[in-house]
Scaffold this motif. Structure first.
Motif, PDB file in Angstrom:
ATOM      1  N   SER A   1       0.983  -1.217   0.076  1.00 41.39           N
ATOM      2  CA  SER A   1      -0.146   0.040   0.150  1.00 41.39           C
ATOM      3  C   SER A   1       0.668   1.334  -0.051  1.00 41.39           C
ATOM      4  N   GLY A   2       2.197   1.155  -0.517  1.00 45.01           N
ATOM      5  CA  GLY A   2       3.029   2.267  -0.279  1.00 45.01           C
ATOM      6  C   GLY A   2       2.798   3.225  -1.759  1.00 45.01           C
ATOM      7  N   PHE A   3       1.886   3.445  -2.144  1.00 44.01           N
ATOM      8  CA  PHE A   3       1.575   4.492  -3.154  1.00 44.01           C
ATOM      9  C   PHE A   3       1.759   5.921  -2.721  1.00 44.01           C
ATOM     10  N   LEU A   4       2.548   6.606  -3.602  1.00 46.98           N
ATOM     11  CA  LEU A   4       2.789   8.004  -2.893  1.00 46.98           C
ATOM     12  C   LEU A   4       2.164   8.812  -3.835  1.00 46.98           C
ATOM     13  N   LEU A   5       1.520   9.957  -3.444  1.00 45.39           N
ATOM     14  CA  LEU A   5       0.921  10.743  -4.247  1.00 45.39           C
ATOM     15  C   LEU A   5       1.966  11.668  -5.033  1.00 45.39           C
ATOM     16  N   SER A   6       3.015  12.342  -4.434  1.00 41.89           N
ATOM     17  CA  SER A   6       3.982  12.994  -5.007  1.00 41.89           C
ATOM     18  C   SER A   6       4.875  12.183  -6.224  1.00 41.89           C
ATOM     19  N   ALA A   7       4.707  10.955  -5.994  1.00 42.10           N
ATOM     20  CA  ALA A   7       5.381  10.167  -7.032  1.00 42.10           C
ATOM     21  C   ALA A   7       4.545   9.029  -7.603  1.00 42.10           C
ATOM     22  N   TRP A   8       3.496   9.309  -8.121  1.00 41.33           N
ATOM     23  CA  TRP A   8       2.473   8.366  -8.392  1.00 41.33           C
ATOM     24  C   TRP A   8       2.993   7.480  -9.442  1.00 41.33           C
ATOM     25  N   ASP A   9       3.682   7.906 -10.236  1.00 42.48           N
ATOM     26  CA  ASP A   9       4.115   7.227 -11.401  1.00 42.48           C
ATOM     27  C   ASP A   9       5.191   6.309 -11.302  1.00 42.48           C
ATOM     28  N   ARG A  10       5.847   6.087  -9.867  1.00 40.53           N
ATOM     29  CA  ARG A  10       7.136   5.545  -9.765  1.00 40.53           C
ATOM     30  C   ARG A  10       7.276   4.052  -9.994  1.00 40.53           C
ATOM     31  N   HIS A  11       6.092   3.436 -10.309  1.00 41.08           N
ATOM     32  CA  HIS A  11       5.972   1.964 -10.484  1.00 41.08           C
ATOM     33  C   HIS A  11       5.572   1.747 -12.072  1.00 41.08           C
ATOM     34  N   THR A  12       6.009   2.670 -12.744  1.00 42.52           N
ATOM     35  CA  THR A  12       6.203   2.291 -14.369  1.00 42.52           C
ATOM     36  C   THR A  12       7.512   2.043 -14.877  1.00 42.52           C
ATOM     37  N   ALA A  13       7.647   0.863 -15.127  1.00 40.79           N
ATOM     38  CA  ALA A  13       8.984   0.330 -15.710  1.00 40.79           C
ATOM     39  C   ALA A  13       9.611   1.300 -16.570  1.00 40.79           C
ATOM     40  N   VAL A  14      11.026   1.266 -16.438  1.00 37.85           N
ATOM     41  CA  VAL A  14      11.955   2.154 -17.318  1.00 37.85           C
ATOM     42  C   VAL A  14      12.778   1.083 -18.140  1.00 37.85           C
ATOM     43  N   TRP A  15      12.667   1.224 -19.496  1.00 39.73           N
ATOM     44  CA  TRP A  15      13.491   0.403 -20.403  1.00 39.73           C
ATOM     45  C   TRP A  15      14.978   1.197 -20.971  1.00 39.73           C
ATOM     46  N   SER A  16      15.756   0.103 -20.878  1.00 45.89           N
ATOM     47  CA  SER A  16      16.956   0.645 -21.188  1.00 45.89           C
ATOM     48  C   SER A  16      17.094   1.059 -22.600  1.00 45.89           C
ATOM     49  N   PRO A  17      17.822   2.017 -22.966  1.00 51.15           N
ATOM     50  CA  PRO A  17      17.954   2.506 -24.228  1.00 51.15           C
ATOM     51  C   PRO A  17      18.080   1.525 -25.412  1.00 51.15           C
ATOM     52  N   ASP A  18      18.696   0.212 -25.298  1.00 47.10           N
ATOM     53  CA  ASP A  18      18.876  -0.475 -26.090  1.00 47.10           C
ATOM     54  C   ASP A  18      17.974  -1.701 -26.016  1.00 47.10           C
ATOM     55  N   GLY A  19      17.017  -1.454 -25.158  1.00 48.60           N
ATOM     56  CA  GLY A  19      15.860  -2.520 -25.021  1.00 48.60           C
ATOM     57  C   GLY A  19      16.075  -3.743 -24.496  1.00 48.60           C
ATOM     58  N   ASP A  20      17.224  -3.771 -23.987  1.00 45.16           N
ATOM     59  CA  ASP A  20      17.694  -5.467 -23.471  1.00 45.16           C
ATOM     60  C   ASP A  20      17.337  -5.506 -22.088  1.00 45.16           C
ATOM     61  N   HIS A  21      16.914  -4.446 -21.438  1.00 48.08           N
ATOM     62  CA  HIS A  21      16.489  -4.686 -19.722  1.00 48.08           C
ATOM     63  C   HIS A  21      15.617  -3.695 -19.454  1.00 48.08           C
ATOM     64  N   PHE A  22      14.835  -3.851 -18.382  1.00 49.44           N
ATOM     65  CA  PHE A  22      14.149  -2.815 -17.681  1.00 49.44           C
ATOM     66  C   PHE A  22      14.206  -2.796 -16.279  1.00 49.44           C
ATOM     67  N   ALA A  23      14.033  -1.620 -15.598  1.00 52.23           N
ATOM     68  CA  ALA A  23      13.880  -1.447 -14.393  1.00 52.23           C
ATOM     69  C   ALA A  23      12.720  -1.204 -13.721  1.00 52.23           C
ATOM     70  N   ILE A  24      12.401  -1.415 -12.534  1.00 48.51           N
ATOM     71  CA  ILE A  24      10.955  -1.038 -11.835  1.00 48.51           C
ATOM     72  C   ILE A  24      10.998  -1.051 -10.462  1.00 48.51           C
ATOM     73  N   VAL A  25      10.329   0.151  -9.942  1.00 50.92           N
ATOM     74  CA  VAL A  25      10.160   0.294  -8.691  1.00 50.92           C
ATOM     75  C   VAL A  25       9.138  -0.637  -8.151  1.00 50.92           C
ATOM     76  N   THR A  26       9.403  -1.848  -7.411  1.00 49.11           N
ATOM     77  CA  THR A  26       8.275  -2.868  -7.081  1.00 49.11           C
ATOM     78  C   THR A  26       8.283  -3.048  -5.607  1.00 49.11           C
ATOM     79  N   VAL A  27       7.653  -4.042  -5.244  1.00 49.12           N
ATOM     80  CA  VAL A  27       7.620  -4.291  -3.618  1.00 49.12           C
ATOM     81  C   VAL A  27       8.662  -4.751  -3.298  1.00 49.12           C
ATOM     82  N   GLY A  28       9.036  -4.904  -1.814  1.00 44.08           N
ATOM     83  CA  GLY A  28      10.131  -5.171  -1.197  1.00 44.08           C
ATOM     84  C   GLY A  28      10.094  -5.027   0.210  1.00 44.08           C
ATOM     85  N   GLY A  29      10.786  -6.037   1.088  1.00 43.59           N
ATOM     86  CA  GLY A  29      10.807  -5.775   2.417  1.00 43.59           C
ATOM     87  C   GLY A  29       9.533  -6.443   3.023  1.00 43.59           C
TER      88      GLY A  29
END
Length: 556
Positions: free
Chosen positions: A388-416
């Motif tokens: 339930s860690g959604f933050l108003l000030s950073a609502w979009d942080r759980h949208t994945a970010v792909w590397s420019p070459d398209g080989d990898h992606f990073a995402i802020v996901t659940v943890g702990g």
């Protein structure tokens, strides 16, 4: 998201029929057929607990939201082998909302449509490709010093002290200065206070930038490469908690606007003809991204009766809108925040894809020519947990970010172990996790231009993860303000370092060992982090010599 079997599509009362698409897309293979009994029908009602934000909104991009503590959690989950279908808006209208954040009034749009309508793109228009400019490492020639030596002295060798955050000392006329041949004022924006600039993003081709400003309500401004700017949101009421998203080709952009009914409209602006079109409407929209080729856009639609400013609910589903004929189809239920791979080979989403009450990241793989798509159409990526860690000030942080070459992606996901804990996960294009950091971050991470390193901020520290080794580096800089940016293969931060107690813009090596201030010749004053385009242009908040007025300046 345990990988157990899910329920089939819900075609019950209140669900409007979906018009056929002009062409068959690979999403269609993910829709599971249902056999209905001639005498007995089984209705399964899934009651989900809505998750909503519980954090306060920040004033702008340079104000980081409070971060939750991060601890170690379970290892990456195995791949799931089922798909589910969305619950209709009618079924979800009474979805509960817990711990909702009070409404913040936004002026209503006088002309936004309440229903999807086709864009001005001609039906014969083929999918487009981007003639991407060569990546320019614009700060590559800045001579860096050891970050330890560059750091302002204090009782702790790797931290800073006595930080001065005053960036607007009285220096004369409050009107921004006209600039020089090399530094030109974006005068159409007039004076821009640092607190007014909520976000700024360059188009992938570097020919335009878009700025979200907060001035008696939000405004979306399109900035051309010549320094001219136009307010493209005069007929709408943009929601600053949702980002402006560029198409992969740089000729369209999307943002969320609040309509007269209090719902969210997804607005697509087409740079080719200057048209704005409402392509989708939902009670709340959670994430969106253009399909490569520019012919469709995916979005996360939440269908509740809530009037709180932003809502994450169990009843959030990802849909795909055809921008040629205006038709819409479902992709996956109980997820949002879609992000396409640059080559269109997959789509990363965040949520509870298999309806087991656990949130996490999911990669929907592109399906072509195989049978039983619902048994191999998507895989879970990384940890899963109640969240339930959604933050108003950073609502979009759980949208994945792909590397420019398209080989990898990073995402802020659940943890702990706590419901608010997050982790940053890097996975390859197949969804296999190759690195993870349990540092909590309130913003989406960024990739270097060479796709070798991921950077992000957490509290007073900057983190960098090397893709090849999976190793994470960390440096603490007290006074770190806002999110980590990237320019070429170096990171850009706002902090106080390098023999000064004033907050300033710093360029930092991707291994976090060296840094230098981005100073300007003459009596220019640095008032904001620089935003670098792929081809080396820079937009930056500055105060010109002889002025105290902050303006946005274009540096070629």
């Amino acid at each position: 998201m345990s990988g157990e079997g899910g329920e089939g599509p819900g075609d019950g009362a209140g669900t409007a029929p979906v018009a056929p698409r002009s062409e068959t897309r690979w999403w269609s293979a993910l829709r599971r057929p249902v056999a209905w009994g001639s005498a007995i029908g089984v209705l399964v009602l899934v009651v989900g607990v809505s998750l909503t934000a519980g954090a306060l909104m920040s004033d702008g991009d340079d104000d980081a939201a409070p971060a939750a503590s991060a601890t170690a959690s379970a290892t990456a989950s195995s791949a799931a082998e089922t798909t589910t279908a969305p619950i209709s808006a009618a079924d979800a209208s009474d979805a509960p909302v817990e711990d909702a954040v009070p409404e913040v009034t936004v002026s209503a749009s006088p002309s936004a449509s309440a229903a999807p309508s086709p864009s001005a793109t001609p039906e014969s228009d083929p999918a487009r490709t981007l003639d991407a400019p060569e990546q320019v490492d614009v700060f590559a020639d800045v001579e860096l010093s050891s970050l330890a030596k560059c750091t302002y002295p204090s009782t702790d060798d790797d931290t800073l002290a006595d930080i001065n955050f005053n960036v607007s000392a009285d220096r004369g006329d409050s009107t921004p200065g006209e600039g020089t041949d090399e530094i030109s004022w974006v005068s159409d924006l007039k004076k821009v206070k640092p607190s007014e600039l909520d976000s700024l993003e360059w188009a992938p081709d570097g020919q335009h930038a878009v700025a979200m400003l907060q001035r008696n309500g939000a405004q979306v401004w399109l900035i051309d490469a010549d320094g001219s700017a136009t307010n493209i949101s005069k007929d709408y009421s943009p929601e600053t908690l949702s980002p402006v998203r560029w198409s992969h080709e740089g000729d369209q952009l999307a943002y969320v606007s609040k309509n007269d009914d209090g719902d969210h409209d997804l607005v697509v602006y087409d740079l080719r003809d200057g048209s704005s079109t409402v392509v989708a409407t939902a009670n709340r929209i959670n994430g969106y991204d253009f399909e490569p080729g520019g012919l469709a856009i995916a979005y996360g639609g939440t269908f509740t009766s809530s009037r709180y400013r932003m809502v994450w609910s169990y009843y959030t589903n990802v849909y795909l809108v055809d921008l040629v004929d205006g038709t819409e189809e479902s992709v996956l239920s109980h997820v949002g925040f879609p992000s396409f791979a640059p080559d269109g080979s997959g789509l990363v989403v965040f949520g509870d894809a298999d309806r087991d009450g656990l949130q996490g990241a999911t990669l929907i793989k592109r399906a072509s020519g195989y049978e039983g798509a619902y048994t191999a159409g998507w895989v879970n990526v990384g940890p899963e947990a109640e969240y339930s860690g959604f933050l108003l000030s950073a609502w979009d942080r759980h949208t994945a970010v792909w590397s420019p070459d398209g080989d990898h992606f990073a995402i802020v996901t659940v943890g702990g172990d706590h419901r608010n804990d997050t982790a940053v996960v890097i996975a390859d294009a197949s969804g296999t996790v190759i690195a993870r950091s349990d540092a909590d971050t309130t913003r989406r991470p960024v990739w270097t231009a060479d796709s070798t390193t991921l950077g992000f901020g957490s509290g007073s520290s900057v983190y960098a993860i090397a893709v090849e080794s999976g190793d994470a580096s960390k440096v603490r800089i007290d006074g770190l303000s806002g999110s980590v940016k990237v320019a070429g293969n170096r990171f850009i931060v706002r902090a106080a370092a390098c023999d000064t107690t004033d907050v300033q813009s710093l360029v930092v090596s991707k291994d976090l060992t060296a840094a230098a201030p981005l100073s300007l010749d003459g009596d220019w004053f640095d008032a904001g982090v620089p935003y670098a385009s792929p081809d080396g242009k820079i937009l930056r908040l500055l105060i010109a010599p002889g002025s105290s007025g902050t303006g946005l300046y274009l540096m070629q």
